[in-house]
Motif scaffolding. Structure first.
Motif, PDB file in Angstrom:
ATOM      1  N   THR A  17      19.319  32.392  -4.164  1.00 24.95           N
ATOM      2  CA  THR A  17      19.574  31.825  -5.489  1.00 24.95           C
ATOM      3  C   THR A  17      21.029  31.990  -5.890  1.00 24.95           C
ATOM      4  O   THR A  17      21.657  31.046  -6.392  1.00 24.95           O
ATOM      5  CB  THR A  17      18.660  32.503  -6.529  1.00 24.95           C
ATOM      6  N   ILE A  18      21.575  33.187  -5.660  1.00 22.72           N
ATOM      7  CA  ILE A  18      22.981  33.416  -5.992  1.00 22.72           C
ATOM      8  C   ILE A  18      23.884  32.515  -5.155  1.00 22.72           C
ATOM      9  O   ILE A  18      24.863  31.945  -5.648  1.00 22.72           O
ATOM     10  CB  ILE A  18      23.338  34.903  -5.790  1.00 22.72           C
ATOM     11  N   GLY A  19      23.559  32.364  -3.867  1.00 20.76           N
ATOM     12  CA  GLY A  19      24.360  31.496  -3.005  1.00 20.76           C
ATOM     13  C   GLY A  19      24.338  30.050  -3.458  1.00 20.76           C
ATOM     14  O   GLY A  19      25.367  29.367  -3.457  1.00 20.76           O
ATOM     15  N   LEU A  20      23.159  29.566  -3.868  1.00 17.48           N
ATOM     16  CA  LEU A  20      23.047  28.186  -4.345  1.00 17.48           C
ATOM     17  C   LEU A  20      23.802  27.995  -5.663  1.00 17.48           C
ATOM     18  O   LEU A  20      24.409  26.939  -5.887  1.00 17.48           O
ATOM     19  CB  LEU A  20      21.579  27.806  -4.520  1.00 17.48           C
ATOM     20  N   LEU A  21      23.772  29.006  -6.536  1.00 18.87           N
ATOM     21  CA  LEU A  21      24.527  28.924  -7.785  1.00 18.87           C
ATOM     22  C   LEU A  21      26.026  28.846  -7.509  1.00 18.87           C
ATOM     23  O   LEU A  21      26.750  28.051  -8.135  1.00 18.87           O
ATOM     24  CB  LEU A  21      24.210  30.126  -8.670  1.00 18.87           C
ATOM     25  N   LEU A  22      26.508  29.649  -6.571  1.00 21.23           N
ATOM     26  CA  LEU A  22      27.929  29.601  -6.221  1.00 21.23           C
ATOM     27  C   LEU A  22      28.292  28.263  -5.594  1.00 21.23           C
ATOM     28  O   LEU A  22      29.371  27.710  -5.856  1.00 21.23           O
ATOM     29  CB  LEU A  22      28.270  30.752  -5.269  1.00 21.23           C
ATOM     30  N   LEU A  23      27.397  27.745  -4.762  1.00 25.14           N
ATOM     31  CA  LEU A  23      27.660  26.443  -4.138  1.00 25.14           C
ATOM     32  C   LEU A  23      27.679  25.335  -5.182  1.00 25.14           C
ATOM     33  O   LEU A  23      28.480  24.401  -5.094  1.00 25.14           O
ATOM     34  CB  LEU A  23      26.598  26.159  -3.079  1.00 25.14           C
ATOM     35  N   SER A  24      26.797  25.432  -6.183  1.00 19.71           N
ATOM     36  CA  SER A  24      26.771  24.408  -7.236  1.00 19.71           C
ATOM     37  C   SER A  24      28.068  24.391  -8.027  1.00 19.71           C
ATOM     38  O   SER A  24      28.484  23.345  -8.519  1.00 19.71           O
ATOM     39  CB  SER A  24      25.581  24.644  -8.163  1.00 19.71           C
ATOM     40  N   LEU A  25      28.721  25.552  -8.154  1.00 26.42           N
ATOM     41  CA  LEU A  25      30.000  25.596  -8.875  1.00 26.42           C
ATOM     42  C   LEU A  25      31.062  24.751  -8.176  1.00 26.42           C
ATOM     43  O   LEU A  25      31.945  24.196  -8.830  1.00 26.42           O
ATOM     44  CB  LEU A  25      30.485  27.045  -8.996  1.00 26.42           C
ATOM     45  N   VAL A  26      30.967  24.669  -6.850  1.00 26.38           N
ATOM     46  CA  VAL A  26      31.937  23.857  -6.103  1.00 26.38           C
ATOM     47  C   VAL A  26      31.860  22.394  -6.528  1.00 26.38           C
ATOM     48  O   VAL A  26      32.874  21.692  -6.593  1.00 26.38           O
ATOM     49  CB  VAL A  26      31.675  23.999  -4.584  1.00 26.38           C
ATOM     50  N   PHE A  27      30.654  21.914  -6.848  1.00 24.71           N
ATOM     51  CA  PHE A  27      30.476  20.523  -7.250  1.00 24.71           C
ATOM     52  C   PHE A  27      30.656  20.329  -8.753  1.00 24.71           C
ATOM     53  O   PHE A  27      31.031  19.236  -9.194  1.00 24.71           O
ATOM     54  CB  PHE A  27      29.073  20.048  -6.832  1.00 24.71           C
ATOM     55  N   VAL A  28      30.399  21.371  -9.536  1.00 23.79           N
ATOM     56  CA  VAL A  28      30.495  21.235 -10.989  1.00 23.79           C
ATOM     57  C   VAL A  28      31.929  21.395 -11.478  1.00 23.79           C
ATOM     58  O   VAL A  28      32.348  20.731 -12.436  1.00 23.79           O
ATOM     59  CB  VAL A  28      29.570  22.270 -11.674  1.00 23.79           C
TER      60      VAL A  28
END
Length: 280
Positions: A17-28
């Motif tokens: 979950t933490i990894g996906l949240l960090l990855l989402s920041l790259v797109f946001v």
């Protein structure tokens, strides 16, 4: 042992979950910075470190866009193209896909299916000159008709709906409809259509986004700046104010808002359409 396995699984879920949240920041973050830069002055945009919060230059940037064109006019032009094209393409593709998926035993089925698939391998730019000449002969240049009418017949849309209907509607359902004296059109409207709504929504969202971002065809057929769609208007603005990053960022944000709103309204059906094949 079972408790240890459960604790290990929870830890891995937390890490994922933490990894996906960090990855989402790259797109946001690019979208967030676009919104921030749209409210800043030119000097603030190029300062280091860059600003991380909104400024107070929104109206000034808006007025500089208005010096080139009314900021909302390209949005309305794009909507005038996107809405009828999306509705027409979805209807035509669903009818054609329904015919190909239901009448598989007809002699012309394989030929029509092969021709439809073949259209996917030809890039639109290959027929750009004949397309321009045909639109000129029809008197449609500098109008929205070339962006709507020819695009309604989509090989990708027909293949999408053919595949979706073929995997969603069993043959027994057609046989049951025939036993109830339901004709082909009635069967489509009252039996098939309610089942394939997720597929229609997915095709509609794909058509909406691709049409909204389309640049080449509008560039060829539209000459009047008052009819420019969002991509053409952004190009015009970037050429007129090539160093005015805040105004370009604000215009980009204005052009993105309708797409985000429509995608938010249709996102559930869109995701259902994409994942239905895996579920089945």
């Amino acid at each position: 042992m079972r408790q240890l396995w459960a604790n290990s699984e929870r830890r891995w879920n937390l890490i994922l979950t933490i990894g996906l949240l960090l990855l989402s920041l790259v797109f946001v973050m690019p979208l967030y910075w676009t919104a921030v830069f749209a409210t800043r002055s030119l000097a603030e945009v190029f300062q280091f470190p860059p600003p991380l919060w909104f400024g107070d230059q929104l109206m000034e940037n808006y007025s500089r866009i208005a010096d080139v064109f009314p900021p909302l006019r390209p949005v309305w032009n794009s909507i005038a193209v996107v809405v009828p094209k999306t509705i027409g393409l979805v209807l035509v593709s669903s009818f054609a896909g329904y015919g190909l998926a239901r009448y598989t035993g007809r002699p012309s089925h394989k030929f029509l299916l092969a021709v439809t698939f073949a259209t996917l391998f030809f890039p639109p730019s290959l027929a750009l000159i004949p397309f321009f000449l045909q639109m000129s002969w029809l008197g449609w240049l500098n109008t929205f008709w070339p962006l709507i009418v020819p695009a309604i017949a989509s090989g990708f849309g027909v293949v999408w709906m053919y595949t979706y209907i073929g995997s969603s509607i069993p043959v027994e359902l057609y046989e049951a409809a025939e036993m109830d004296n339901s004709g082909p059109i009635a069967t489509f409207w009252f039996v098939v259509l309610p089942i394939i709504r997720p597929g229609l929504a997915a095709l509609g969202v794909w058509t909406l986004i691709s049409t909204w971002n389309e640049f080449q065809i509008p560039l060829v057929v539209l000459a009047d700046g008052a009819k420019f769609t969002v991509p053409l208007a952004l190009t015009l603005l970037s050429r007129t104010h090539f160093s005015d990053t805040p105004a370009v960022m604000l215009a980009t944000l204005i052009g993105l808002v309708p797409v985000f709103i429509l995608f938010a309204l249709l996102s559930r059906q869109f995701i259902a359409g994409l994942t239905s094949g895996a579920v089945k």
